[in-house]
Write a protein that holds these residues in place. Structure first.
Motif, PDB file in Angstrom:
ATOM      1  N   VAL A 113      24.858   0.213 -65.245  1.00 34.20           N
ATOM      2  CA  VAL A 113      23.911  -0.888 -65.428  1.00 34.20           C
ATOM      3  C   VAL A 113      24.116  -1.940 -64.343  1.00 34.20           C
ATOM      4  CG1 VAL A 113      23.155  -2.723 -67.010  1.00 34.20           C
ATOM      5  CG2 VAL A 113      23.763  -0.464 -67.900  1.00 34.20           C
ATOM      6  N   ALA A 114      23.009  -2.518 -63.888  1.00 39.03           N
ATOM      7  CA  ALA A 114      23.028  -3.444 -62.752  1.00 39.03           C
ATOM      8  C   ALA A 114      23.645  -2.748 -61.550  1.00 39.03           C
ATOM      9  CB  ALA A 114      23.777  -4.737 -63.093  1.00 39.03           C
ATOM     10  N   PHE A 209      25.396   8.088 -73.855  1.00 44.26           N
ATOM     11  CA  PHE A 209      26.257   8.130 -72.670  1.00 44.26           C
ATOM     12  C   PHE A 209      27.734   8.150 -73.039  1.00 44.26           C
ATOM     13  CE2 PHE A 209      22.257   6.138 -71.487  1.00 44.26           C
ATOM     14  CZ  PHE A 209      21.906   6.859 -70.351  1.00 44.26           C
ATOM     15  N   ASP A 210      28.512   8.791 -72.176  1.00 51.87           N
ATOM     16  CA  ASP A 210      29.964   8.838 -72.358  1.00 51.87           C
ATOM     17  C   ASP A 210      30.642   7.592 -71.800  1.00 51.87           C
ATOM     18  OD1 ASP A 210      30.210  11.693 -73.358  1.00 51.87           O
ATOM     19  OD2 ASP A 210      29.235  12.047 -71.429  1.00 51.87           O
ATOM     20  N   ILE A 211      30.069   7.049 -70.737  1.00 53.60           N
ATOM     21  CA  ILE A 211      30.658   5.887 -70.063  1.00 53.60           C
ATOM     22  C   ILE A 211      29.539   4.912 -69.689  1.00 53.60           C
ATOM     23  CG2 ILE A 211      32.127   5.093 -68.153  1.00 53.60           C
ATOM     24  CD1 ILE A 211      32.913   8.140 -67.832  1.00 53.60           C
ATOM     25  N   TYR A 212      29.803   3.638 -69.894  1.00 55.82           N
ATOM     26  CA  TYR A 212      28.889   2.560 -69.492  1.00 55.82           C
ATOM     27  C   TYR A 212      29.659   1.675 -68.520  1.00 55.82           C
ATOM     28  CZ  TYR A 212      26.212  -1.856 -70.058  1.00 55.82           C
ATOM     29  OH  TYR A 212      25.498  -3.021 -69.853  1.00 55.82           O
ATOM     30  N   THR A 213      29.110   1.485 -67.327  1.00 59.23           N
ATOM     31  CA  THR A 213      29.724   0.564 -66.378  1.00 59.23           C
ATOM     32  C   THR A 213      28.738  -0.530 -65.991  1.00 59.23           C
ATOM     33  OG1 THR A 213      29.065   1.937 -64.477  1.00 59.23           O
ATOM     34  CG2 THR A 213      31.275   2.282 -65.379  1.00 59.23           C
ATOM     35  N   GLY A 239      32.739   6.798 -76.670  1.00 64.70           N
ATOM     36  CA  GLY A 239      32.360   6.389 -75.323  1.00 64.70           C
ATOM     37  C   GLY A 239      33.099   5.141 -74.865  1.00 64.70           C
ATOM     38  N   ARG A 240      33.094   4.935 -73.551  1.00 63.03           N
ATOM     39  CA  ARG A 240      33.892   3.858 -72.974  1.00 63.03           C
ATOM     40  C   ARG A 240      33.026   2.844 -72.231  1.00 63.03           C
ATOM     41  NH1 ARG A 240      39.351   4.736 -69.214  1.00 63.03           N
ATOM     42  NH2 ARG A 240      40.242   2.670 -69.608  1.00 63.03           N
ATOM     43  N   PHE A 241      33.270   1.575 -72.514  1.00 62.16           N
ATOM     44  CA  PHE A 241      32.637   0.456 -71.814  1.00 62.16           C
ATOM     45  C   PHE A 241      33.594  -0.050 -70.746  1.00 62.16           C
ATOM     46  CE2 PHE A 241      32.555  -4.168 -71.335  1.00 62.16           C
ATOM     47  CZ  PHE A 241      31.241  -4.397 -70.964  1.00 62.16           C
ATOM     48  N   MET A 242      33.078  -0.231 -69.514  1.00 64.88           N
ATOM     49  CA  MET A 242      33.905  -0.745 -68.427  1.00 64.88           C
ATOM     50  C   MET A 242      33.113  -1.775 -67.633  1.00 64.88           C
ATOM     51  SD  MET A 242      35.873   2.711 -67.144  1.00 64.88           S
ATOM     52  CE  MET A 242      37.329   1.780 -66.615  1.00 64.88           C
ATOM     53  N   CYS A 243      33.705  -2.939 -67.480  1.00 68.44           N
ATOM     54  CA  CYS A 243      33.037  -4.029 -66.762  1.00 68.44           C
ATOM     55  C   CYS A 243      33.957  -4.566 -65.673  1.00 68.44           C
ATOM     56  CB  CYS A 243      32.663  -5.151 -67.728  1.00 68.44           C
ATOM     57  SG  CYS A 243      31.921  -6.588 -66.915  1.00 68.44           S
TER      58      CYS A 243
END
Length: 326
Positions: A113-114, A209-213, A239-243
């Motif tokens: 995202v972004a 989704f498996d991963i959100y960045t 799933g994993r959130f990463m920022c």
């Protein structure tokens, strides 16, 4: 079609929820204001009264999204060059560290995202490709004692790669345009798609989704809590959130140097390289308004994520936050 309908219902629900909250707030602040035949007008007025920050400036919420869009529309063509100039190339190491911590496996599906110009997605696809190659070499090594017939029967099945993919979602069409051009120049033709979408109202079904960045993008969102809730919604269970985002520098001496560099050098670089002082002045100011590491960690937990942690890079200039949907 189904996703579009669900998106419409979510939008209606959120607007209704905001109007209810706005009405309740207006009752407490201005007794009697919303009673009688003018109540609907008061709800509208309350919505218009909601303000947020745009850099150090206070603006109506509806105006911030338009201004942010204009900023990135203006800088899209020089965005990657400016990233190298502003960070002295260190942003590449930060993004590499993101992938190292992520450690995606073949078959993973990423939502970036972004992600405009594609930096994270390109690294993701490259990382997964090399993971696949390592797995193939291991499989071949373990087959050295087999007969040729055994290998011919065994290896093709293992050779079929799990399909990994990345979706780059960005609200700004100009940023996506630059990203697509980069992908074409790099010869990336599969496993990558580009979607115009708002982080606060993602155009995807639940549990996809498996991963959100989101890298260096969430501070530009008007409602950060809503973007976090959307991240939680579209991630699969597990799933994993990463920022990856600019944060609070932990060393006082480094903090003073960083502030001086940010306010006195970065806008000048923006003017010289991109011909745009104001956009880079905003980007510097937006970093100072973003929550610090612990506060943002709490916001991620409030959105429903578990095992939330963060890693400071370059003394806290940047922090990587991670959490799981369990």
């Amino acid at each position: 079609m189904a996703a579009s309908v669900r998106l419409l219902f979510r939008r209606i629900s959120r607007l209704s929820h905001r109007n209810i909250n706005s009405t309740a707030d207006s009752f407490s602040r201005r007794p009697g204001c919303c009673f009688g035949p003018f109540s609907s007008r008061c709800i509208s007025d309350a919505a218009e009264d909601r303000n947020t920050h745009f850099g150090f400036e206070t603006v109506p919420e509806a105006e911030k999204a338009k201004r942010v869009y204009k900023v990135f529309e203006n800088v899209a063509e020089k965005y990657d060059i400016m990233n190298d100039a502003m960070s002295l190339g260190i942003h590449r190491l930060w993004k590499d560290m993101l992938l190292h911590v992520m450690h995606p496996q073949p078959g993973a599906r990423l939502l970036d995202v972004a992600g405009g110009t594609g930096d994270i997605s390109f690294r993701f696809l490259d990382y997964v490709y090399h993971q696949q190659e390592r797995q193939k070499r291991r499989a071949l090594g373990s087959s050295q004692t087999l007969s040729w017939q055994d290998i011919s029967e065994k290896y093709p099945a293992e050779d079929a790669p799990h399909e990994s993919s990345s979706v780059v979602c960005d609200i700004n069409k100009e940023m996506l345009k630059v990203g697509k051009q980069r992908a074409d120049s790099m010869g990336i033709t599969s496993g990558l798609s580009w979607v115009v979408g708002d982080a606060e109202e993602l155009p995807f079904d639940d549990d996809q989704f498996d991963i959100y960045t989101i890298a260096f993008g969430i501070r530009n969102v008007t409602h950060i809590d809503q973007a976090l809730q959307e991240a939680f919604r579209v991630l699969k269970p597990g799933g994993r959130f990463m920022c990856l985002e600019f944060s609070k520098v932990t060393n006082p001496v480094l903090a003073r140097l960083y502030d001086a560099y940010s306010f006195q050098v970065i806008p000048v670089l923006g003017e010289v390289i991109a011909g745009d002082w104001k956009s880079y002045q905003y980007l510097v100011e937006s970093i100072r308004n973003f929550p610090d590491q612990e506060e943002f960690k709490g916001m991620i937990e409030d959105a429903g994520f578990c095992s939330v942690q963060y890693f400071n890079f370059t003394g806290g200039v940047v922090a990587l936050h991670s959490g799981f949907k369990l």
